[in-house]
Design an enzyme around this catalytic site. Structure first.
Site, mmCIF file in Angstrom:
data_model
loop_
_atom_site.group_PDB
_atom_site.id
_atom_site.type_symbol
_atom_site.label_atom_id
_atom_site.label_comp_id
_atom_site.label_asym_id
_atom_site.label_seq_id
_atom_site.Cartn_x
_atom_site.Cartn_y
_atom_site.Cartn_z
ATOM 1 N N GLU A 235 41.095 -23.524 -60.259
ATOM 2 C CA GLU A 235 40.404 -24.674 -60.846
ATOM 3 C C GLU A 235 40.778 -25.862 -59.982
ATOM 4 O O GLU A 235 41.902 -26.363 -60.037
ATOM 5 C CB GLU A 235 40.829 -24.868 -62.307
ATOM 6 C CG GLU A 235 39.875 -25.726 -63.111
ATOM 7 C CD GLU A 235 40.227 -27.203 -63.080
ATOM 8 O OE1 GLU A 235 39.620 -27.930 -62.258
ATOM 9 O OE2 GLU A 235 41.096 -27.619 -63.854
ATOM 10 N N CYS A 269 40.094 -34.110 -63.041
ATOM 11 C CA CYS A 269 39.211 -33.384 -62.128
ATOM 12 C C CYS A 269 37.777 -33.385 -62.641
ATOM 13 O O CYS A 269 36.838 -33.615 -61.872
ATOM 14 C CB CYS A 269 39.715 -31.960 -61.923
ATOM 15 S SG CYS A 269 40.003 -31.044 -63.444
#
Length: 463
Positions: A235, A269
């Site tokens: 990720e 993010c």
């Protein structure tokens, strides 16, 4: 025995004051070996425990997290500068995650019948073993537990290598697992350098690897996992598009954009980084967005009035400022902020850049801090093209009153998640992850439970 490398300690630096919070000695090769032995030994018993017993421990974990909530929230704020209200919310979210998986997770691991004529074949979800998790500092508890909870529920053990600047948070999580009654070796904290991580990945006792971090880190971890023929989940970064069309509810779009861009001081993010606004409303949206951004309270993260705290690391503030300066030199317009805040704290002023084009730094790169870029789209098709013109593909937002148009645009976007008339979030009920350089694999929902499972076919009395 000497530490694995010439570096001796992981340091946690308070970004509000610059003072050292903690100094944690890196573990020796013998200590690494012992941790992997504990995780391996625990796995042999844990994998055979009924899933009902594993889920019961998750309920105990939720209670332990709530018991330690204030201590953990204060540590997060001290170590990486998250405003205290947001830090408290992070711990509560983790407790709710544990409760949700305790309630819904066991069904995700039930044997699945397959389409075989006599009905004697099914799929069993078997755990893989100790999972190495290399985790970041921006959500020191949530990033860990959203992976650890489903991974443990599936019968694996979890070996955490946390970011050096949040080791205090790592050890408080370990204390919560211990208090909840998890046996030794089920949740291990591994304080090692990059060299130690490489050794762990190559070690046959580690079954698979998961990383949340930068693209560069993902390339390094992914290549090492591949060389060892081990599954990995990555990720990575994101430069998420936040599309606002002419028919959008502008007030709702502005409110969501401000939260989506400036929560956690912009260090997220999956965040509204590229605000792609259709030409007919870009002027009105920009005015409202700048006004709302200017009203944000920046200051002491221990104050409940603060929304924007310091950035977590001084080097990352320098990098962010260089990206802002490069974008301005390329022709963008500075509407708000644009500089470091003087003083001991690692603050960067909430910043709004307008007239950003697809050739500029803030469009092409991920800006991990409190900086928003406004890009004008000629129409909806142009907005889609701009959104997809990125090496990242984590999440996206679409603001429009036309649900059919929203669904059509969603079908065209190259991202792992899409939020219509909302900013991006992670939620245990739905899968989370990206495409392109935002990584691969999924966390949360049933995907997070099964990601580190062997989907084993069991075919009885085959005819």
């Amino acid at each position: 025995m000497n530490a694995i490398t010439h570096q001796t300690h992981a340091l946690s630096i308070n970004p509000t004051t610059g003072a050292t919070v903690g100094s944690y000695p890196y573990e020796t090769e013998a200590q690494l070996d012992a941790a992997l032995n504990r995780a391996t030994h625990a796995f042999r018993t844990w994998r055979r425990q009924p899933v009902s017993e594993r889920s019961a421990l998750l309920l105990a974990l939720a209670a332990a997290l709530r018991d330690q909530a204030e201590e953990m929230a204060q540590m997060i704020t001290l170590e990486m500068g998250k405003p205290i209200v947001q830090a408290r919310a992070e711990i509560e979210k983790c407790a709710q995650l544990s409760e949700w998986y305790a309630a819904h997770g066991p069904a995700m691991l039930a044997p699945e019948p397959t389409l075989v004529d006599n009905g004697t074949a099914h799929i069993e979800y078997r755990p893989l073993g100790p999972i190495l998790a290399v985790m970041p500092w921006n959500f020191p508890v949530w990033q860990v537990l959203r992976g650890a909870v489903p991974t443990l529920l599936a019968g694996n053990t979890y070996v955490l290598k946390h970011a050096p600047n949040v080791m205090g948070s790592a050890y408080l999580m370990k204390a919560a697992f211990d208090k909840a009654g998890f046996a030794e070796g089920l949740f291990e904290v591994l304080n090692v350098t990059q060299e130690g991580v490489s050794k762990a990945i190559a070690d046959p006792r580690i079954a698979a690897v998961t990383l949340t971090g930068s693209v560069r880190a993902g390339m390094a971890i992914g290549s090492q996992a591949g060389a060892a023929l081990k599954k990995c989940v990555l990720e990575l970064g994101g430069s998420d598009p936040f599309i606002v069309l002419n028919d959008a509810d502008l007030d709702a779009a502005v409110q969501a954009a401000v939260i989506g861009r400036f929560q956690n001081s912009g260090q997220v993010c999956a965040a509204a980084k590229r605000l792609i606004v259709e030409a007919g409303v870009v002027e009105a949206f920009t005015a409202k967005f700048v006004e709302a951004s200017r009203a944000l309270v920046m200051g002491d993260p221990t104050s409940t009035a603060t929304y924007v705290g310091p950035m977590a690391r001084f080097d990352l503030r320098d990098e962010l400022h260089a990206q802002v300066q490069a974008t301005l030199a390329q022709g963008a317009t500075l509407l708000l902020g644009g500089d470091k805040v003087a003083g001991a704290g690692n603050y960067y002023a909430p910043t709004v850049l307008a007239d950003v084009t697809d050739q500029m730094t803030s469009f092409k790169e991920e800006l991990f801090g409190p900086v928003a870029s406004i890009i004008t789209a000629r129409d909806a098709d142009h907005a889609v093209a701009l959104a997809n013109d990125s090496e990242f593909g984590l999440t996206a937002s679409i603001f429009t009153r036309d649900s059919a148009k929203a669904r059509d645009i969603a079908n065209q976007l190259e991202t792992g998640g899409i939020f219509v008339n909302a900013f991006s979030v992670s939620d245990p009920r739905v899968a989370f992850g990206g495409v392109k350089k935002s990584g691969f694999g999924r966390e949360l929902s049933h995907f997070g439970v099964r990601e580190f499972c062997n989907a084993q076919t069991v075919w009885l009395d085959r005819k």
